[in-house]
Design a protein around this motif. Structure first.
Motif, PDB file in Angstrom:
ATOM      1  N   VAL A  71      -9.474  -6.908  -2.364  1.00 42.55           N
ATOM      2  CA  VAL A  71      -8.688  -7.868  -1.792  1.00 42.55           C
ATOM      3  C   VAL A  71      -7.422  -6.726  -1.512  1.00 42.55           C
ATOM      4  O   VAL A  71      -7.033  -6.148  -2.220  1.00 42.55           O
ATOM      5  N   ALA A  72      -7.237  -6.463  -0.089  1.00 43.75           N
ATOM      6  CA  ALA A  72      -6.019  -5.244   0.288  1.00 43.75           C
ATOM      7  C   ALA A  72      -5.318  -5.591   1.557  1.00 43.75           C
ATOM      8  O   ALA A  72      -6.025  -6.043   2.362  1.00 43.75           O
ATOM      9  N   LEU A  73      -4.291  -5.110   1.759  1.00 50.15           N
ATOM     10  CA  LEU A  73      -3.727  -4.853   2.764  1.00 50.15           C
ATOM     11  C   LEU A  73      -4.301  -3.738   3.693  1.00 50.15           C
ATOM     12  O   LEU A  73      -4.533  -2.900   3.103  1.00 50.15           O
ATOM     13  N   ALA A  74      -4.571  -4.155   5.062  1.00 49.23           N
ATOM     14  CA  ALA A  74      -5.213  -3.095   5.912  1.00 49.23           C
ATOM     15  C   ALA A  74      -4.453  -1.788   5.875  1.00 49.23           C
ATOM     16  O   ALA A  74      -5.375  -0.855   5.759  1.00 49.23           O
ATOM     17  N   GLN A  75      -3.282  -1.790   5.893  1.00 53.86           N
ATOM     18  CA  GLN A  75      -2.331  -0.562   5.813  1.00 53.86           C
ATOM     19  C   GLN A  75      -2.038   0.026   4.656  1.00 53.86           C
ATOM     20  O   GLN A  75      -1.321   1.092   4.367  1.00 53.86           O
ATOM     21  N   GLY A  76      -2.621  -0.500   3.473  1.00 54.39           N
ATOM     22  CA  GLY A  76      -2.540  -0.047   2.164  1.00 54.39           C
ATOM     23  C   GLY A  76      -1.149   0.086   1.554  1.00 54.39           C
ATOM     24  O   GLY A  76      -0.288  -0.615   1.957  1.00 54.39           O
ATOM     25  N   THR A  77      -0.749   1.290   1.101  1.00 53.18           N
ATOM     26  CA  THR A  77       0.496   1.643   0.601  1.00 53.18           C
ATOM     27  C   THR A  77       1.432   1.856   1.659  1.00 53.18           C
ATOM     28  O   THR A  77       2.972   1.793   1.371  1.00 53.18           O
ATOM     29  N   ASN A  78       1.040   2.113   3.042  1.00 52.03           N
ATOM     30  CA  ASN A  78       1.941   2.141   3.936  1.00 52.03           C
ATOM     31  C   ASN A  78       2.364   0.759   4.311  1.00 52.03           C
ATOM     32  O   ASN A  78       3.381   0.645   5.404  1.00 52.03           O
ATOM     33  N   SER A  79       1.920  -0.254   4.119  1.00 55.28           N
ATOM     34  CA  SER A  79       2.431  -1.495   4.632  1.00 55.28           C
ATOM     35  C   SER A  79       3.432  -1.992   4.010  1.00 55.28           C
ATOM     36  O   SER A  79       4.135  -1.690   3.117  1.00 55.28           O
ATOM     37  N   LYS A  80       4.230  -2.426   4.946  1.00 53.86           N
ATOM     38  CA  LYS A  80       5.757  -3.116   4.649  1.00 53.86           C
ATOM     39  C   LYS A  80       5.524  -4.482   4.144  1.00 53.86           C
ATOM     40  O   LYS A  80       6.659  -5.232   3.734  1.00 53.86           O
ATOM     41  N   TYR A  81       4.402  -5.299   4.143  1.00 58.71           N
ATOM     42  CA  TYR A  81       4.130  -6.376   3.307  1.00 58.71           C
ATOM     43  C   TYR A  81       3.807  -6.149   1.920  1.00 58.71           C
ATOM     44  O   TYR A  81       3.448  -5.211   1.610  1.00 58.71           O
ATOM     45  N   ARG A  82       4.459  -7.034   1.042  1.00 63.12           N
ATOM     46  CA  ARG A  82       3.907  -7.261  -0.268  1.00 63.12           C
ATOM     47  C   ARG A  82       3.221  -8.306  -0.568  1.00 63.12           C
ATOM     48  O   ARG A  82       3.501  -9.809  -0.071  1.00 63.12           O
TER      49      ARG A  82
END
Length: 513
Positions: A71-82
């Protein structure tokens, strides 16, 4: 004693072994997760101010305990979502366990620094939460506006079923529905304080009025729009603007504001005024890049019908038509209907239409177009439906485009077919003589065509840029009737008292621009 200790150890070992039953073995996820929401809309944020936290649930409706590999944000560590999964914060989660018939919470928030965006082309900030990968990949979309806004969208019930609006039933009794929701009483006024972003169709309930204030901005997601129910009303109260920012005008458009989307037609559905809706007024509005700008229905010729007045407005660049009236009662003045994939203005199945100082034009280049820019009929083509055309009056208008035939009339010979064009500029080059002898196209009949000019270019400023000002040497210059024209044009300019111009704009010298 030795035997007692040995027996106790064996008993403990047996208990430990028996506790490792297959009941707690987890199967790999197969991509059949269910979500309480498939798109999460977060509050818009400005510099370093965090959004409110949004929550959704992930359901395992199967009878097996499963493990979600990733389960992950598509932009990974570059995402501005938490995000956090069942209370554990992070951006990438491995081997997330979910018991059979169980669910888990996912929390989402964001903090966006406005300084991270270097231009105003960034309208939406988006990312995706990905569950699993490959053929089992499932996604939940995340959407945040860079400017503050009001989000309006269909809710989901406890079962995750999205809200819909009932349109009708088919002959077999099956319900016909669209994705949408009815506005609450406290949502029936759109102000200019924040832009509105609508997902699905925003419905105006029966016996209610949606009022839109000057300067309001309404943005629609794909396949979205406004639908006005029986006995309901739409009032668009735009006003004349003093600057190019159109600060007082009401603007309806898609939710993609990057420059590459400025002239992409069909980004959203329509403003739909359904049968029985009434007393609509649209003043100083721009409606652009829809599939159909306005659809107005009234399929009962014996009723008073819905009414629509359009003043000082423009409907631009629609993939289908700018305005479709079906047995409708429509009045329009100082308004522009420009560029559509089919006819720009359609008045079909009878009705009553009165247009004064309007520009109806079509220079569509998105695909091949075979329909005249203006089409009027007392029937629905290719059907047996017919109704009286009580009136179709076009006075001081421009009806023009890049096809030779830009006026289409269809009289089925059964119902009344009343129309008249006065002091208007019309493009109609019948090089093949296909219309010779047809009484509706007898341009010498003053009862049908009075003081009209044919096939003289109006010399629009820039049709591809939707600039419909006309040059003072064009075909519409000085041909309007000073006793019936509007005193001011769409821009607020005073019309010539002796020789006013046809169309929404009074002419000007464009040679120096």
């Amino acid at each position: 004693m030795k035997y007692i200790v040995t027996a106790l150890l064996c008993f403990i070992t047996l208990v430990l072994i028996s506790s490792c039953r297959n009941d707690f073995e987890f199967s790999a996820s197969t991509g059949d997760l269910k979500f309480s929401q498939d798109t999460i809309y977060l509050d818009t944020v400005f510099s370093t101010i965090g959004s409110s936290t949004r929550t959704f649930k992930v359901y395992n409706n199967s009878s097996d305990d499963i493990v979600i590999p990733r389960v992950a944000l598509a932009q990974g560590t570059n995402s501005k979502y938490r995000i956090s999964v069942d209370g554990v914060p992070g951006q990438v989660f491995e081997d997330v366990e979910l018991l059979a018939k169980d669910s888990m919470f996912v929390f989402v928030e964001t903090t966006v620094d406005i300084m991270d965006f270097t231009s105003d082309t960034e309208f939406l900030y988006e990312d995706t939460i990905e569950f699993d990968s490959g053929g089992n990949l499932q996604k939940v979309e995340l959407v945040t506006l860079i400017q503050d806004a009001v989000f309006l969208f269909p809710e989901r019930d406890a079962m995750g079923i999205q809200e819909t609006i009932l349109l009708d039933t088919d002959p077999d009794g099956n319900e016909l529905r669209i994705s949408g929701f009815f506005l609450d009483d406290n949502e029936l006024r759109f102000t200019n304080e924040k832009p509105y972003v609508i997902y699905g169709f925003a419905g105006v309930p029966s016996n209610k009025t949606l009022t839109i204030d000057p300067g309001a901005r309404i943005h629609f997601h794909s396949q979205s729009g406004i639908i006005v129910a029986d006995e309901a009303t739409l009032k668009v109260n735009g006003a004349l603007s003093m600057t190019e920012e159109l600060e007082n005008e009401v603007i309806f458009e898609g939710d993609r504001l990057e420059p590459t989307y400025d002239d992409v037609a069909g980004q959203w559905a329509a403003i739909w005024l359904t049968s029985g809706s009434k007393d609509h007024e649209i003043n100083y509005a721009t409606i652009k890049n829809a599939s159909v700008g306005i659809i107005m229905d009234n399929n009962n010729p014996t009723s008073n019908g819905a009414t629509l007045k359009i003043n000082n407005s423009q409907i631009l660049n629609c993939s289908n038509s700018a305005l479709i009236g079906t047995t409708a009662s429509i009045e329009a003045s100082n308004s522009i209907f420009h560029n559509s994939g089919q006819s720009t203005v359609v008045g079909r199945f009878g009705g009553e239409y009165n247009f004064n100082n309007c520009t109806i034009s079509n220079y569509w280049n998105g695909s091949f177009r075979q329909d005249a820019t203006l089409f009027i009929s007392n029937a629905i083509p290719n059907t047996d439906f017919t109704a009286d055309l009580l009136a179709a009056n076009f006075t001081n208008c421009i009806i023009y485009g890049d096809r030779n035939i830009e006026l289409g009339l269809l009289d089925d010979g059964i119902s009344a077919f009343n129309f008249k064009f006065e002091n208007s500029l019309i493009r109609f080059n019948d090089f093949s003589n296909n219309f010779d002898g047809l009484p509706d196209y007898d341009f010498n009949n003053v009862n049908l065509y009075q003081e009209c000019v044919f096939n003289v270019d109006p010399q629009f400023d820039d049709v591809d840029a939707f600039k419909l000002r006309i040059d003072n040497t064009g075909g519409a210059n000085g041909i309007a009737n000073p006793t019936t024209d509007t005193a001011l044009d769409i821009s607020g300019a005073t019309r010539d008292l002796v020789d006013p111009d046809a169309g929404a704009f009074e002419s000007t010298d464009l040679s120096g621009e």
